[in-house]
Structure formats: C-alpha cells, structure tokens
Design an enzyme around this catalytic site. Structure first.
Site, PDB file in Angstrom:
ATOM      1  N   HIS A  30     121.548  79.256  51.539  1.00 46.69           N
ATOM      2  CA  HIS A  30     121.795  77.938  51.039  1.00 46.69           C
ATOM      3  C   HIS A  30     123.200  77.373  51.422  1.00 46.69           C
ATOM      4  O   HIS A  30     123.721  76.661  50.756  1.00 46.69           O
ATOM      5  CB  HIS A  30     121.250  77.577  49.854  1.00 46.69           C
ATOM      6  CG  HIS A  30     119.776  77.760  49.467  1.00 46.69           C
ATOM      7  ND1 HIS A  30     119.499  77.740  48.043  1.00 46.69           N
ATOM      8  CD2 HIS A  30     118.875  77.965  50.282  1.00 46.69           C
ATOM      9  CE1 HIS A  30     118.193  77.781  48.320  1.00 46.69           C
ATOM     10  NE2 HIS A  30     118.048  78.105  49.387  1.00 46.69           N
TER      11      HIS A  30
HETATM   12  C1  LIG Z   1     116.289  83.444  55.613  1.00 46.83           C
HETATM   13  C2  LIG Z   1     116.296  81.884  55.043  1.00 46.83           C
HETATM   14  C3  LIG Z   1     115.646  81.374  53.873  1.00 46.83           C
HETATM   15  C4  LIG Z   1     115.507  80.267  53.387  1.00 46.83           C
HETATM   16  N1  LIG Z   1     114.680  79.856  52.542  1.00 46.83           N
HETATM   17  C5  LIG Z   1     114.479  78.441  52.257  1.00 46.83           C
HETATM   18  C6  LIG Z   1     113.507  77.976  51.641  1.00 46.83           C
HETATM   19  O1  LIG Z   1     112.469  78.772  51.176  1.00 46.83           O
HETATM   20  N2  LIG Z   1     113.406  76.353  51.156  1.00 46.83           N
HETATM   21  C7  LIG Z   1     114.390  75.995  51.370  1.00 46.83           C
HETATM   22  O2  LIG Z   1     114.398  74.732  51.193  1.00 46.83           O
HETATM   23  N3  LIG Z   1     115.515  76.387  52.232  1.00 46.83           N
HETATM   24  C8  LIG Z   1     115.516  77.555  52.592  1.00 46.83           C
HETATM   25  N4  LIG Z   1     116.555  78.096  53.338  1.00 46.83           N
HETATM   26  C9  LIG Z   1     117.655  77.240  53.700  1.00 46.83           C
HETATM   27  C10 LIG Z   1     117.322  76.157  54.673  1.00 46.83           C
HETATM   28  O3  LIG Z   1     116.526  76.778  55.558  1.00 46.83           O
HETATM   29  C11 LIG Z   1     118.442  75.640  55.258  1.00 46.83           C
HETATM   30  O4  LIG Z   1     119.480  74.940  54.331  1.00 46.83           O
HETATM   31  C12 LIG Z   1     118.379  74.496  56.513  1.00 46.83           C
HETATM   32  O5  LIG Z   1     117.539  74.955  57.498  1.00 46.83           O
HETATM   33  C13 LIG Z   1     119.762  74.075  57.213  1.00 46.83           C
HETATM   34  O6  LIG Z   1     119.267  73.049  58.133  1.00 46.83           O
HETATM   35  P1  LIG Z   1     120.247  72.560  59.198  1.00 46.83           P
HETATM   36  O7  LIG Z   1     119.698  71.665  60.003  1.00 46.83           O
HETATM   37  O8  LIG Z   1     121.654  72.225  58.503  1.00 46.83           O
HETATM   38  O9  LIG Z   1     120.737  74.169  60.023  1.00 46.83           O
HETATM   39  P2  LIG Z   1     119.732  74.978  60.590  1.00 46.83           P
HETATM   40  O10 LIG Z   1     118.232  74.632  60.469  1.00 46.83           O
HETATM   41  O11 LIG Z   1     120.313  76.303  60.848  1.00 46.83           O
HETATM   42  O12 LIG Z   1     119.814  74.603  62.225  1.00 46.83           O
HETATM   43  C14 LIG Z   1     121.080  74.375  62.983  1.00 46.83           C
HETATM   44  C15 LIG Z   1     120.595  74.442  64.541  1.00 46.83           C
HETATM   45  O13 LIG Z   1     121.362  74.263  65.486  1.00 46.83           O
HETATM   46  C16 LIG Z   1     121.509  75.459  66.644  1.00 46.83           C
HETATM   47  N5  LIG Z   1     122.980  75.328  66.927  1.00 46.83           N
HETATM   48  C17 LIG Z   1     124.039  75.971  66.347  1.00 46.83           C
HETATM   49  N6  LIG Z   1     125.116  75.977  67.062  1.00 46.83           N
HETATM   50  C18 LIG Z   1     124.627  75.413  68.151  1.00 46.83           C
HETATM   51  C19 LIG Z   1     125.505  75.200  69.242  1.00 46.83           C
HETATM   52  N7  LIG Z   1     126.871  75.434  69.566  1.00 46.83           N
HETATM   53  N8  LIG Z   1     124.878  74.727  70.506  1.00 46.83           N
HETATM   54  C20 LIG Z   1     123.435  74.425  70.522  1.00 46.83           C
HETATM   55  N9  LIG Z   1     122.628  74.631  69.144  1.00 46.83           N
HETATM   56  C21 LIG Z   1     123.437  75.206  68.105  1.00 46.83           C
HETATM   57  C22 LIG Z   1     121.070  76.708  65.810  1.00 46.83           C
HETATM   58  O14 LIG Z   1     120.632  77.463  66.721  1.00 46.83           O
HETATM   59  C23 LIG Z   1     119.923  75.852  64.930  1.00 46.83           C
HETATM   60  O15 LIG Z   1     118.858  75.873  65.572  1.00 46.83           O
HETATM   61  C24 LIG Z   1     116.570  79.441  53.752  1.00 46.83           C
HETATM   62  C25 LIG Z   1     117.202  79.838  54.936  1.00 46.83           C
HETATM   63  C26 LIG Z   1     117.196  80.845  55.476  1.00 46.83           C
HETATM   64  C27 LIG Z   1     118.200  81.199  56.425  1.00 46.83           C
END
Ligand SMILES: Cc1cc2nc3c(=O)[nH]c(=O)nc-3n(C[C@H](O)[C@H](O)[C@H](O)COP(=O)(O)OP(=O)(O)OC[C@H]3O[C@@H](n4cnc5c(N)ncnc54)[C@H](O)[C@@H]3O)c2cc1C
Length: 538
Positions: free
Chosen positions: A474
């Site tokens: 998280h």
């Molecule tokens: C294994 C795991 C299990 C989890 N289980 C849960 C759960 O059951 N329930 C829950 O609520 N949360 C869960 N979480 C947490 C939740 O999924 C994350 O908090 C949430 O997805 C974060 O979203 P975000 O948009 O901040 O980042 P992300 O969803 O990680 O998205 C970031 C995106 O940006 C892309 N990116 C990064 N840098 C670049 C760049 N320089 N150029 C182009 N693209 C780039 C990445 O490839 C990625 O696709 C879990 C996380 C993980 C890893």
C-alpha cells in the site's frame, strides 16, 4: 512530434480513470503512456492469477527496498504493476474505502475539499455495486464491486463467528454504515473476471477517437518551458520521443515512479538533484519523502478441517479448480484468497479501529518468492490470520540514485520508528493468537505452525515480527498533498507546487495512508482529480 491536450503518464489504478474522464469530451485529445504492455493474459484476468503476476517481470516492476533495521536488516520485495491497469491488474482485488476519519484527517491537514462528505460522491460515482444504489453505494458506474458470501470458504464464517465471540460487531458492509467490525471483503471482480481499472475504465474509453493509448512507452522526463510543463520525453520501444501537451501533463505513475519522475525532471530536493548533476527546475524538499505503507505479519495455523490448501496444492485439485472456473467462472480461481477480515481496536481508549485483520483460508508458510513462479500453498491443511496497523506513523522515502531514468530508485521504509507503531504492532501480534484460541475457530486449530510455541515473551514476539513482517503493498504519500511547498508536493487541487501545467494524481498524493487497502481511495482521488483538471480548463 505529437501534440495533444493532456498527457497522462501511467495507465494504473488512477491513470485509467483519468484517461476515461478526460476523454469523455471529444474536444479533448488525450494521450495515455504506459511503460508496460497489454493486460490480455489469463494470469491477469482470472482473479487468482495474481499468484503468477506477483513476481513476473513481464507485468511487474519488482522493486526491492533498502535493508531496514526495524526488520532485522531485511530488504523487502515490493511488487508494482507494470501493465495496463497498473497495480489494479496484479492486486488482490479487495475493495475497501477506508474510514471516514481518514479523509477528515486529509482535510484537516490543510486540504479543503477532501473530507469524507466531499469524497463520498466520488467513491459512489465510480461504483457499480452488486447491491445497487443506496446511501453508501453507487450503481451504474464503471467499476464493479461484488460480494462473495455464498462462495467464500466455510472457514471464513467460522472466523466471523469467532470475532463475534470476541465482542466485535459483525458487519455486512465494511464500506457502509459499519466500517468497524468483522466480516467478508467486497472485491473488484465482475462475473469471475478481475475488475481492474483497465477493464472498468480504459477499455470502454479506448473506442474513442480522441484517446490514444501507447504501451511500452516509459516516460523519462517531464519537459518544461520556464516553469510550465509542456510535455514529456519518452522511450517508446527503445527510441526517444518528444510528446507535447497543450494543457497539462498528469503524472499517475504510482507512489514509487511519480516521485522518481519528478526528481529526474528537476523537481525535488535541490541538494539531491545537484549532487546527481540534474538541473534544479523547482526545489521541493517533499518529493519522495513521507512514504507510508502497511506492514503486515501472518500467523499460520494447521487445521483439523480442509482448507484451500487441500483444493489448490495437489495437481488434481488445481485441475478441478481450473475446470470449475472454465465451466462457470466460479470456485477458488474466481476470487481472492483474501476473503474475510476485520477492523478492530486493540485498546478500549481508542476512538477508531487501529488494526486491520485478514483471514485467508490458505497458507504459504514455506513459500519463497521466485521470479515467474506461481505462489504455492502448503501441502497440509492450514490457514493464516494476519494484521497490519491501520495508520502507521513512521515514514520512509523514495530517492533516485542517478540521473539514469532506467535505474531503480532507493526505497527506504524506516518502519517502526515511533512508539505508537511499536505498541500497535505488539498488540496486533497478541490479538492474532487470541483469535485462534477462541471458539469456534479454536475447535479447528490443530496447532500454531508459525511462528510456533517457542515464540512467547514480548521480546520474542517483537523479534519474530521484525524477522517475518512484510508489506501489503500500500505504498503511498510520496508526493503528498498539502498547502506548504516546504513539505508538500501538490496543493489540494493536485497541482505541483511552484510549476504550472503539471499535476500528480495517484496514490502518492495521499497525505496519510488510509486505514485499509489503497486501490479504492486511489480511484476516488483520480475521479476527483479528473474533475479538477476539467474545471480548471473549462
Ligand atoms: C500485489 C499487490 C496486491 C494489492 N492488493 C490490494 C487489494 O487487494 N486491494 C487494494 O485496495 N489495494 C491493493 N493493492 C494496492 C493498490 O493496488 C495500489 O495502491 C493502487 O493500485 C495504486 O494505484 P496507482 O495509480 O497509484 O499506481 P499503479 O496502479 O501502480 O499505476 C502506475 C502505472 O504507471 C506506470 N508507470 C510508472 N512509471 C511510468 C513511466 N515512467 N512511464 C510510463 N508509465 C509508467 C506503471 O507501469 C503503472 O501501470 C495491492 C498492490 C499490490 C502490488
């Protein structure tokens, strides 16, 4: 050179929502850049496939943290999604919004508009809840939220009855009237298929002519004219491209990559950047600071009755589960193994739950994480009970170590550096054993398998925690929202302090980690952030 109105960096939980909302008006030309590739793999679409993607470099950034003294100098493995849908394509799909007080805390920390009453409409906006519309839930939104009371393993109900025996309220809905108590998790699953934000928000929007999605495109730098962001530099299949945005660049790279990208672009702590030879565009000491996460430990119990280990360890069990899934998209492959849990208080004087408990009718006590290999259940019937503290107060950091955008940043977790965190962790560990010793669960416990009876004294309990605890993934708060550029990175409209035309909209802008899982609040942040972008350009 391409020029659009909005460039969104990262097609993760937040980025897919943003791409959908910003392209709803056909006059807006939107470019979504994603470092990873397609999510059209059964490992992603079949809910339990996350055992495969958990350590598959094809879909995963596979970070490792720096050794942490609080965790016996261990370096921890941190998976992050690198694929359409980002971490929502590899996560455990549990849908928890958090406690109302979490968002009131955000507002009270100097972020007008982010209190519970103001964010609730955005949670509901996204939602297509299986129970339909109500005071607490939305229906007809893009993202399915399902319940699995008829499909979860029977031991989950034993766990719930045990919680009730301990005096906890049984709750039907952690996202409704009773966020506190013991019950079953709701999940982002639609008809047996993972409801990632890619499936929910992006795929329908990809039909629009004004939205372009570029995969295998890793943004390496934000480009500026003076203090205004005008576009990005990007590696697309190995070749550098310059892409320009007329209105805004929105970073949605997640809690590790968004601060990394700001630092690579000259926005961050001036001394750090100068030391690495990066020209300072805007000194912002808070970039990459304030990292928060939930630290969790599992206690494993051998069981007198069948658990999911019996179904998923033997080859014939795996085949049966596969057939069951193929025939009706049901059975253990069609949902998360994280099925039941609780939000409870470890002490009577607390006003809000401080512990988040998980009950999984499966165990992986001997499982080492190996790239590309499926996580394997134990060969004997067993289950696990875990906890993390809801609102840890320790904070770590994310910092680039060179100007090379392809080198991984340093992740320092700094766990357990406050008295409160130490106390909560100790009380949580004790509680896990109390649950297992309470009937009806006690009736099915054969023995405590791990850590085991040799761990008894408070010192041993804490030592065990330090040796075994790990992240529940998280990560958040590394580009935190706040009024003061001295500590915060974005303002309450998610604009990066000191520059124009640049926002961060993802889990990194949380001022404090929420009390539960972080996907639902990230989707909410993206919904609200998208509205702000559109309002500011109306
Ligand atoms: C294994 C795991 C299990 C989890 N289980 C849960 C759960 O059951 N329930 C829950 O609520 N949360 C869960 N979480 C947490 C939740 O999924 C994350 O908090 C949430 O997805 C974060 O979203 P975000 O948009 O901040 O980042 P992300 O969803 O990680 O998205 C970031 C995106 O940006 C892309 N990116 C990064 N840098 C670049 C760049 N320089 N150029 C182009 N693209 C780039 C990445 O490839 C990625 O696709 C879990 C996380 C993980 C890893």
């Amino acid at each position: 050179m391409t020029q659009v109105d909005y460039i969104i960096v990262g097609a993760g939980s937040a980025g897919c929502v943003l791409a959908n909302r910003l392209s709803q008006d056909p006059r807006n030309h939107v470019l979504l850049l994603e470092a990873g590739g397609s999510d059209r793999s059964p490992a992603i679409q079949v809910p339990l496939g996350y055992g495969l993607t958990f350590s598959d470099p094809k879909y995963n950034w596979m970070y490792h943290t720096e050794p942490d003294p609080a965790l016996a100098q261990r370096s921890a493995y941190w998976p992050r999604g690198k694929v359409l849908g980002g971490s929502s394509s590899i996560n455990a799909m549990v849908y928890v919004r958090g406690q109302a007080g979490d968002f009131d805390d955000w507002r009270d920390a100097g972020n007008p508009g982010w209190g519970w009453d103001e964010v609730l409409p955005y949670f509901k906006k996204s939602e297509d809840h299986v129970w339909g519309a109500s005071k607490h839930h939305g229906a007809g939104g893009e993202m399915r939220v399902s319940e699995f009371s008829k499909q979860v393993h029977p031991l989950c109900h034993t766990f719930i009855e045990t919680g009730a025996a301990l005096g906890w309220q049984k709750t039907e809905d952690f996202n409704g009237e009773h966020a506190e108590g013991v019950g079953l998790w709701q999940m982002n699953i639609r008809d047996g298929i993972r409801e990632s934000t890619s499936n929910a928000f992006l795929r329908p929007a990809m039909k629009r002519a004004n939205l372009r999605v570029q995969t295998h495109a890793q943004v390496t730098r934000v480009l500026f004219e003076g203090q205004r962001a005008i576009g990005v530099e990007c590696l697309v299949d190995g070749s550098t491209q310059i892409l320009k945005a007329r209105k805004e660049v929105v970073l949605a790279g997640g809690a590790i990559n968004s601060p990394q990208l700001l630092q690579l672009s000259g926005v961050g702590d001036g001394a750090l950047l100068q030391g690495l030879g990066i020209p300072v565009r805007q000194h912002l000491a808070g970039v990459g600071q304030g990292l928060q996460d939930h630290l969790c430990v599992s206690y494993f119990f051998k069981s007198k009755v069948r658990t999911l280990n019996n179904d998923l360890y033997p080859l014939h069990g795996k085949l049966k589960a596969g057939i069951q899934y193929l025939l009706g998209r049901r059975g253990p492959l069609g949902m998360s193994v994280n099925q039941a849990g609780a939000f409870v208080r470890s002490r009577a004087d607390l006003t809000r739950p401080n512990l988040h408990l998980y009950f999984n009718p499966i165990s992986y006590s001997g499982d080492a994480i190996k790239p590309g290999r499926m996580r394997s259940p134990d060969p004997f019937p067993a289950f696990l009970i875990s906890f993390n503290t809801c609102r840890p107060t320790s904070r770590g950091s994310v910092q680039i170590q060179s100007s090379n955008p392809l080198s991984k940043p340093l992740i320092r977790t700094n766990f357990l550096t406050t008295e409160q965190d130490l106390r909560d962790v100790f009380e949580g560990s004790q509680l896990l054993r109390r649950i297992a010793a309470t009937r009806p669960l006690a009736d099915v416990v054969a023995c405590e398998h791990m850590p085991g009876p040799q761990v008894q004294t408070p010192e041993q309990v804490m030592q065990d925690f330090r040796q075994r605890a790990g992240s529940v993934y998280h990560a958040s708060c590394t580009c935190a929202m706040g009024a003061s550029p001295a500590s915060a990175v974005v303002d309450a409209r998610l604009r990066v302090h000191g520059v124009q035309g640049l926002r961060v909209i993802d889990a990194s802008v949380f001022p404090f980690v929420t009390s539960g899982n972080t996907n639902a609040p990230t989707v909410m942040v993206a919904e609200k952030g998208a509205d702000m972008v559109l309002q500011d350009h109306a």
